[in-house]
Write a protein that holds these residues in place. Sequence first.
Motif, PDB file in Angstrom:
ATOM      1  N   GLU B  71      -5.160  -1.145 -38.163  1.00  0.00           N
ATOM      2  CA  GLU B  71      -5.939  -1.892 -37.173  1.00  0.00           C
ATOM      3  C   GLU B  71      -6.271  -1.006 -35.971  1.00  0.00           C
ATOM      4  OE1 GLU B  71      -3.468  -5.292 -36.590  1.00  0.00           O
ATOM      5  OE2 GLU B  71      -3.730  -5.899 -38.684  1.00  0.00           O
ATOM      6  N   MET B  72      -5.343  -0.100 -35.652  1.00  0.00           N
ATOM      7  CA  MET B  72      -5.603   0.769 -34.499  1.00  0.00           C
ATOM      8  C   MET B  72      -6.788   1.691 -34.748  1.00  0.00           C
ATOM      9  SD  MET B  72      -1.947   1.834 -33.030  1.00  0.00           S
ATOM     10  CE  MET B  72      -1.915   1.446 -31.311  1.00  0.00           C
ATOM     11  N   PHE B  73      -6.827   2.326 -35.929  1.00  0.00           N
ATOM     12  CA  PHE B  73      -7.968   3.227 -36.101  1.00  0.00           C
ATOM     13  C   PHE B  73      -9.268   2.460 -36.298  1.00  0.00           C
ATOM     14  CE2 PHE B  73      -8.459   2.805 -40.606  1.00  0.00           C
ATOM     15  CZ  PHE B  73      -7.253   3.011 -41.255  1.00  0.00           C
ATOM     16  N   THR B  74      -9.140   1.242 -36.824  1.00  0.00           N
ATOM     17  CA  THR B  74     -10.341   0.412 -36.953  1.00  0.00           C
ATOM     18  C   THR B  74     -10.912   0.085 -35.578  1.00  0.00           C
ATOM     19  OG1 THR B  74      -9.469  -0.622 -38.953  1.00  0.00           O
ATOM     20  CG2 THR B  74     -11.254  -1.774 -37.825  1.00  0.00           C
ATOM     21  N   ILE B  75     -10.047  -0.399 -34.702  1.00  0.00           N
ATOM     22  CA  ILE B  75     -10.528  -0.804 -33.386  1.00  0.00           C
ATOM     23  C   ILE B  75     -10.903   0.424 -32.558  1.00  0.00           C
ATOM     24  CG2 ILE B  75      -9.950  -2.057 -31.280  1.00  0.00           C
ATOM     25  CD1 ILE B  75     -10.393  -3.820 -33.713  1.00  0.00           C
ATOM     26  N   HIS B  76     -10.169   1.510 -32.718  1.00  0.00           N
ATOM     27  CA  HIS B  76     -10.533   2.743 -32.003  1.00  0.00           C
ATOM     28  C   HIS B  76     -11.970   3.122 -32.341  1.00  0.00           C
ATOM     29  CE1 HIS B  76     -10.415   6.926 -30.601  1.00  0.00           C
ATOM     30  NE2 HIS B  76     -10.853   7.285 -31.794  1.00  0.00           N
ATOM     31  N   ALA B 135      -8.270  -6.905 -38.763  1.00  0.00           N
ATOM     32  CA  ALA B 135      -9.379  -5.972 -38.913  1.00  0.00           C
ATOM     33  C   ALA B 135      -8.773  -4.602 -39.172  1.00  0.00           C
ATOM     34  CB  ALA B 135     -10.236  -5.978 -37.663  1.00  0.00           C
ATOM     35  N   GLY B 136      -8.417  -4.347 -40.404  1.00  0.00           N
ATOM     36  CA  GLY B 136      -7.704  -3.114 -40.713  1.00  0.00           C
ATOM     37  C   GLY B 136      -8.347  -2.367 -41.851  1.00  0.00           C
ATOM     38  N   SER B 137      -9.664  -2.420 -41.927  1.00  0.00           N
ATOM     39  CA  SER B 137     -10.355  -1.752 -43.027  1.00  0.00           C
ATOM     40  C   SER B 137     -11.228  -0.614 -42.516  1.00  0.00           C
ATOM     41  CB  SER B 137     -11.202  -2.772 -43.788  1.00  0.00           C
ATOM     42  OG  SER B 137     -12.051  -3.455 -42.886  1.00  0.00           O
ATOM     43  N   GLY B 138     -10.890  -0.102 -41.324  1.00  0.00           N
ATOM     44  CA  GLY B 138     -11.706   0.963 -40.746  1.00  0.00           C
ATOM     45  C   GLY B 138     -12.952   0.373 -40.109  1.00  0.00           C
ATOM     46  N   TRP B 139     -13.610   1.126 -39.258  1.00  0.00           N
ATOM     47  CA  TRP B 139     -14.841   0.583 -38.677  1.00  0.00           C
ATOM     48  C   TRP B 139     -15.908   0.461 -39.755  1.00  0.00           C
ATOM     49  CZ3 TRP B 139     -19.919   2.330 -37.654  1.00  0.00           C
ATOM     50  CH2 TRP B 139     -20.188   3.646 -38.079  1.00  0.00           C
ATOM     51  N   THR B 140     -15.623   1.068 -40.917  1.00  0.00           N
ATOM     52  CA  THR B 140     -16.566   1.029 -42.019  1.00  0.00           C
ATOM     53  C   THR B 140     -16.380  -0.173 -42.935  1.00  0.00           C
ATOM     54  OG1 THR B 140     -15.055   2.522 -43.129  1.00  0.00           O
ATOM     55  CG2 THR B 140     -16.984   3.502 -42.103  1.00  0.00           C
ATOM     56  N   ALA B 141     -15.232  -0.874 -42.800  1.00  0.00           N
ATOM     57  CA  ALA B 141     -15.042  -2.180 -43.436  1.00  0.00           C
ATOM     58  C   ALA B 141     -15.478  -2.266 -44.890  1.00  0.00           C
ATOM     59  CB  ALA B 141     -15.763  -3.253 -42.625  1.00  0.00           C
ATOM     60  N   TYR B 142     -15.088  -1.316 -45.705  1.00  0.00           N
ATOM     61  CA  TYR B 142     -15.525  -1.358 -47.107  1.00  0.00           C
ATOM     62  C   TYR B 142     -14.955  -2.567 -47.830  1.00  0.00           C
ATOM     63  CZ  TYR B 142     -17.405   3.434 -47.276  1.00  0.00           C
ATOM     64  OH  TYR B 142     -18.153   4.568 -47.109  1.00  0.00           O
ATOM     65  N   ALA B 143     -15.805  -3.193 -48.654  1.00  0.00           N
ATOM     66  CA  ALA B 143     -15.315  -4.162 -49.620  1.00  0.00           C
ATOM     67  C   ALA B 143     -14.645  -3.349 -50.714  1.00  0.00           C
ATOM     68  CB  ALA B 143     -16.476  -4.963 -50.175  1.00  0.00           C
ATOM     69  N   PRO B 144     -13.674  -3.866 -51.444  1.00  0.00           N
ATOM     70  CA  PRO B 144     -13.084  -5.186 -51.344  1.00  0.00           C
ATOM     71  C   PRO B 144     -12.018  -5.362 -50.265  1.00  0.00           C
ATOM     72  CG  PRO B 144     -12.101  -4.028 -53.175  1.00  0.00           C
ATOM     73  CD  PRO B 144     -13.142  -3.111 -52.599  1.00  0.00           C
ATOM     74  N   LEU B 145     -11.566  -4.283 -49.617  1.00  0.00           N
ATOM     75  CA  LEU B 145     -10.494  -4.465 -48.636  1.00  0.00           C
ATOM     76  C   LEU B 145     -10.908  -5.433 -47.531  1.00  0.00           C
ATOM     77  CD1 LEU B 145      -7.700  -3.800 -47.631  1.00  0.00           C
ATOM     78  CD2 LEU B 145      -8.637  -1.791 -46.464  1.00  0.00           C
ATOM     79  N   SER B 146     -12.170  -5.275 -47.070  1.00  0.00           N
ATOM     80  CA  SER B 146     -12.603  -6.125 -45.957  1.00  0.00           C
ATOM     81  C   SER B 146     -12.772  -7.581 -46.368  1.00  0.00           C
ATOM     82  CB  SER B 146     -13.917  -5.598 -45.369  1.00  0.00           C
ATOM     83  OG  SER B 146     -14.889  -5.508 -46.376  1.00  0.00           O
ATOM     84  N   LEU B 147     -12.725  -7.851 -47.672  1.00  0.00           N
ATOM     85  CA  LEU B 147     -12.786  -9.240 -48.116  1.00  0.00           C
ATOM     86  C   LEU B 147     -11.388  -9.841 -48.149  1.00  0.00           C
ATOM     87  CD1 LEU B 147     -15.275  -8.917 -51.108  1.00  0.00           C
ATOM     88  CD2 LEU B 147     -15.763  -9.712 -48.807  1.00  0.00           C
TER      89      LEU B 147
END
Lengths: 91, 545, 194
Positions: B71-76, B135-147
Amino acid sequence: MSGADPGKQPARRRPNYLLVFLALAAMTAIEVAIIYVPGVPRVPVLLTMSLAKALLVILFFMHLNSDSRWFGFIFFIPFLLVIPLLLVIRI
Amino acid sequence: MTETVSGGLIRHGGRKVSDYLVFNTDHKVIGIQYLVVSFAFFIFGGLLAEAMRSHLLTPNNPILGGEVYNEMFTIHGTVMIFLWIIPAFTGLANYVVPLMLGANDMAFPKLNALSFWLLIPGAALLLLSFFIGGAGSGWTAYAPLSLQTSNGQTLWAISLQFIGFSTIFSGLNFLVTIFNMRAPGMTLTRMPLMAWAIAATSIIQILGTPVLSGALFMLILNRVLGTNFFAASAGGDPLMWQNLFWFYSHPAVYIMVLPAFGIISEVIPVFARKPIFGYRLIAVSSMAIAIAGFLVWAHHMFTSGMDPLLRVPFMITSMVIAIPTGVKIFSWLATIWGGKLRFTTSNLFALAFISMFVIGGLSGIFLASVPIDIHVQDTYFVVAHLHYVLFGGSVMAMFAGLYYWYPKITGRLLDEGWGKVHFWMTFIGFNITFLPMHVLGLEGMPRRVSSYAPEFQPLNIVATLGSFLLATGTLPFMVNSIVSLWRGKVAGANPWRALGLEWTLPSPPPIHNFPTPPTVDSDPYGYGEPKARQRLAAPSAPGGN
Amino acid sequence: MSEATPAVEHIGSEHVDNRKLGMWIFLASEVMLFSSLIAGFINMKARSPAGASDVLNVPLTAVNTFILIMSSTTVVMALAAIQDGDRKRLRNYLLATLLLGGMFFSIQMYEYRHLLGEGFTPWGSLFGAGFYTVTGFHGLHVLIGLGLCLALIVQAIQGKITAGEHMRVEVFGLYWHFVDVVWIVLFTIIYLLP
């Protein structure tokens, strides 16, 4: 014929909106009819007709035909960008 | 009109502090609002980075568990991109561009204020997503993780919608302003290059962001309504998320760097006392980057399982896009060559930009090559590249611009001594942090991991120590920018003896900018030419030309 | 709609009204938004079995398309009316546009309810996901357009729109025509293409 806004381009000839409407209506009717007629290559015909209808609205109702060239530029460039996107997504 | 209170805040036209806290349509107020809020997020994102770097001092540190680290690197990443660099440049451009064009405000002042205020719910939702987690899938939020992540991910997506709308409206506003509201005589080829840069940036914002918005809507609906756009298990297409995401997010990096190019084009001629070399080259290359930037996105997907044949055209376009930037670099070098350099802090940051951005660009060319990318994708090599272009590039340029225009905005100069301290700590700290990451990546350390193989530890320690220097170096700037509001040397209208229209107004400018529209008969880079000498020799009368 | 600083204040390279230019730029961004959603739809349809679209009611939607095209015509007639200074015809044509647009929206809602009743849901199939998302966003744009149209009608009745100042009608028209163009494309690719 058309009232001009202050600062607008010189008065432009107004298209015959009713005629454009009739063309649009006719094309829609033909499009729908076509899907019930066997043997007609649906994809190219339908795509062409919908493109033609869209252009009629854009050029005449939206006055792109008579207005500043910039508007056409602004509106049509995005379509060029969209083509690669659609291609890559579907390939 | 302009009251100077000696030893105190210099106010223009009696603006009160409360003006800056409410819905105000003056582009100068909005610009400052953007700058202050975005800088606060720079600090927040930086603190996240410091937490991560501290954690990475040891290879198997138990302190930040995997979820939290993710979540930290995602929000960063999300914060630095969407709540720092993009709004910061927007804010600076908001303040400066209408002045440079000789306009009295932006084309749509209320829309402008709306653009700023849309950031607030966006930021609030983003922070909320961080605190409720997920929100821990990177700022790139790839599926399927972001799902599969929890509720914070949905809030993250919604927050980006707010921020996205903000940038679309802002881009629209700038384009209409630049197109329609230039001073009499200011043809497009006499316009400051900053305006060209912002125009190019705005085009990307308008055309790219909506695609991200569509993708985000599909992501939200997939999560909330079960519309399986990206869920492979249901027959959906996870690659489509990547395509739609990167179709925006690659051009987005040009949103983050084109304003930087604009700032450099403004700063270098002033401190080299020479006309800019290659005005048209720079202007046209900005537009070229804006358009070509839309044709390279899949280079982020070389290892995604995309059709191998498709990688070739993207490799080619990704290499070709280096050319317009190269044109700019050579133009700036040619501007400096034979010039009479003044090493103000602003200029130091601008010069650092050129070298650091070139390094970032070079690692970018490596990454553009498919055979190389296959080995370094998702390693620290990419982290090194992106920070060289975004920090070494954009952030350095941002500071160059801040030191340059701070006197115009506040009426006082930043202290040059502390400026140099800030510069050197930043420059050295930055390089110690990120240079080793090239090696780490080539040696195989993956990115986005909270623990790593022990052989990578020495360089991680080096990077972390560098980051402490970098972070500490920001303090002199923060103190300087606040203290100088009261104690800085009074700047007057034109402390740098520069030729842009903004320097013909008092510092700070009157609320309504130009009492009469200025007329323009040349571009603002004619240093050394007789007309310019005359203009600069005349005492700058407040409100006059 | 008109709170911009005067559009003809400075000399640009060409005289175009700020608001009109702004709307065209906005429409360019809308092209990109709908392209993204249409890409999603096309992809979902391609991954669906043949005959996935058989559940749709083509004749009803064809009539609906016709209605929307009519509303596009009435709005451009409204513009022509006020360009000629006829405020009454302006109001009437705007009312007609509102009515026709409202009919389009209602028929869409009716079709949604019917389809949902038949078990054709956004979450039930990929085609459903694509269908409801792209037509849903279009419907949202229609709804917003209806709101804007209503606001214009009120202003027309209050006499705020004149032969000399009617840019807002033209700008609204551009938006409405665009919504029509999107539908023309959607009707073909969703309902008519195999």
